[in-house]
Design an enzyme around this catalytic site. Structure first.
Site, PDB file in Angstrom:
ATOM      1  N   LYS A 193       0.865  -1.168  -0.123  1.00 36.32           N
ATOM      2  CA  LYS A 193      -0.029  -0.046  -0.077  1.00 36.32           C
ATOM      3  C   LYS A 193       0.880   1.250  -0.171  1.00 36.32           C
ATOM      4  CE  LYS A 193       0.953   1.377   4.488  1.00 36.32           C
ATOM      5  NZ  LYS A 193       1.537   2.342   4.821  1.00 36.32           N
ATOM      6  N   ASP A 226      -3.319  -0.941  10.386  1.00 40.15           N
ATOM      7  CA  ASP A 226      -3.352  -1.276   8.889  1.00 40.15           C
ATOM      8  C   ASP A 226      -4.032  -2.358   8.444  1.00 40.15           C
ATOM      9  OD1 ASP A 226      -2.400   1.356   8.917  1.00 40.15           O
ATOM     10  OD2 ASP A 226      -0.221   0.880   7.938  1.00 40.15           O
TER      11      ASP A 226
END
Length: 291
Positions: free
Chosen positions: A10, A141
């Site tokens: 990401k 996350d």
């Protein structure tokens, strides 16, 4: 059935720290987008309860590996809620491409892919919402990777709103060091008072990362790398580092810069994607049913 599942990277397209909480955590606003690049995890279900990493990660004991922690967490949840499982163990191989301490979410992504993959292989039948609730106990996350859509995150990162940023091409470069997250968040000079803004307002403003100044100041490797990349494209730190990324209009433009980069530059070219490769993969494999 043995299957190889993607575990994507990401980027934090922007990251603003809006305050520090009494519990020591920081409130933030950030925009997550996945990359079509990352690790690959291969799972083979076992008839016993063994969880085996066939390709150990250097410097990480199996019991500390988020993959094993995620597998045990999923299994324990199913035990506690009397959910029957077709299998309860697995052999797991890791093709590791993402650097640790790079700000690309490698560990969190591995945990999320494990939850999604073993939910499938073990035929637990849990929803992504339940998996995300489990995942947040492993890392802030993890839920965005489980839910599988680019997102605007607030709070400590757990409040997610789906978003659809432009799917640009990126040159992601690694300076050859790892930056532990606490190193950045405990720095007294870290900016902690960015104004809280709406996603619409943030998308209209130039993107930035409040952690970047500290990373550049404390790690000269980051400073050198970012200074080089900024000569070619708008570039920023991702997360708390150490990786940086430059934004390009095409794969060819990004690749040309990487091909002609100095020898000390190590990186890859990837496209930002708003739907996680894990979810795309899952949508293409057959549904398993209990015999």
């Amino acid at each position: 059935m043995t299957l190889s599942w993607p575990s994507p990277a990401k980027l934090n397209l922007f990251l603003y720290i809006t305050g520090k909480r009494p519990d020591g955590y920081h409130n933030l606003q950030t925009l997550f987008q996945f990359l079509d690049y990352g690790d690959t995890l291969t799972f083979t279900p076992r008839n016993d309860t063994q969880l085996t990493i066939l390709t150990p990660v250097e410097g990480v004991a199996d019991e500390d590996n988020l993959i094993i922690k995620a597998a045990k967490l999923l299994r324990q949840y199913c035990y506690q809620h009397h959910i029957p499982l077709r299998y309860q163990g697995a052999d797991i191989s890791i093709d590791k491409k993402l650097p640790m301490g790079g700000g690309l979410g490698g560990g969190s992504s591995n945990a999320a892919t494990t939850l999604i993959a073993l939910n499938y292989h073990w035929q637990a039948g849990l929803s992504d919402e339940t998996l995300a609730t489990l995942g947040v106990t492993l890392g802030a996350d993890v839920p965005v990777f489980v839910k599988g859509h680019a997102a605007f995150a607030e709070g400590i990162g757990e409040i997610l709103t789906p978003a659809s940023p432009k799917e640009c091409w990126y040159l992601v470069a690694h300076p050859g060091i790892s930056i532990p997250t606490p190193t950045i968040f405990t720095d007294p000079e870290l900016k902690r008072n960015s104004p809280i803004r709406s996603l619409g307002a943030l998308l209209q403003a130039p993107f930035a990362n409040d952690c970047e100044m500290i990373a550049r100041k404390r790690f000269r490797e980051v400073e050198y790398l970012l200074s080089w990349l900024l000569e070619y494209a708008p570039s920023r730190l991702t997360g708390t580092g150490a990786c940086v990324f430059g934004e390009f209009e095409s794969q060819e433009a990004a690749s040309e810069v990487l091909i002609n980069a100095p020898e000390w530059v190590h990186g890859f070219v990837a496209q930002g994607v708003n739907i996680s490769p894990v979810h795309l993969f899952r949508s293409r494999i057959p549904v398993l049913l209990h015999p």
